[in-house]
Design an enzyme around this catalytic site. Sequence first.
Site: not given
Length: 305
Positions: A10, A80-81, A124, A126-129, A146-147, A149, A151-152, A238
């Site tokens: 990426r 993790k992705d 965040t 992330s659903l997990r977080r 989004r964006g 690191v 940018t966030r 999912c």
Amino acid sequence: MKPAVLLGTRGSRLALVQAESVAERLRRAGIPVEISTIRTTDERLPETPLAVIDRRDVFTRQLDEALLAGGIDLAVHSLKDVPTGLPEGIEIVAVTERGDPSDVLVSPDGRGLDGLPEGAVIATSSLRRRAQLLHYRPDLRTVEIRGNVDTRVRKVREGYADALILARAGLERLGLRVRYRPIPFGIVLPAAGQGSLGVAVRWDSPLREPLREALNHEPSERAARAERAFLRALEGGCRVPVGVLARTEGAGVVLQGVAASPDGGALYRGELRGERPEETGVRLAQELLERGAGEILEEIRGVRR
């Protein structure tokens, strides 16, 4: 002179830093490398929440396609992705030595979770977080972000939220000067494979063994196998709020796992020791399903059908 192999990645700064670290190790092993940047789904839809995109391969699809088409020879991902179900013809041939797998809370003044005021806003995607965070502190509010690191972090500094959750390994690889506090594993377990890089190739690639010899870290791979087996047994097609962490112990692993409802209201957590990583991951997943996690996950799947 050997022809250079093409390494796909990426285009974010973190992805390029990670790809270059892998490329440098391969060059030291006598394998010449050139880096090829490929735009992935998340980069093409930079403002769309990940929950709306709802694709497990949002960070990897175009790299997979380039691999299968022969446009690149290998791809480097944050492990993790990487979805637990890989496209036919592709495999993860090496897992790099794991960095710190923890999540961290980034805020302008560097305070931890317990120091945040009631009703504080946490950024965040992330659903997990989000699920684990709200289980610990249901008074907090979460917002999508989004964006890349940088940018966030900038958005939080500008007041978009009171704090931001990020993976510690990514921050350390970028060398960003930000104030953060690690979030204890007793509050938030990481994503499967968080902190490691995964190196993907085609099944028939002549690079399989050279790449594995140069890059694979056996204890990190063993932990990743357990974690990914746990996730695979729970997700059922999912993206679901699941956290997991394995540590190696002798020839086996000690695995902690958690599954939660999206609002954090229900949470199931367990720990298991085992000699076989994949078997241990599946057994722990089955234990959580039997205790009630299955009802949560079925409800999530029903909403998304």
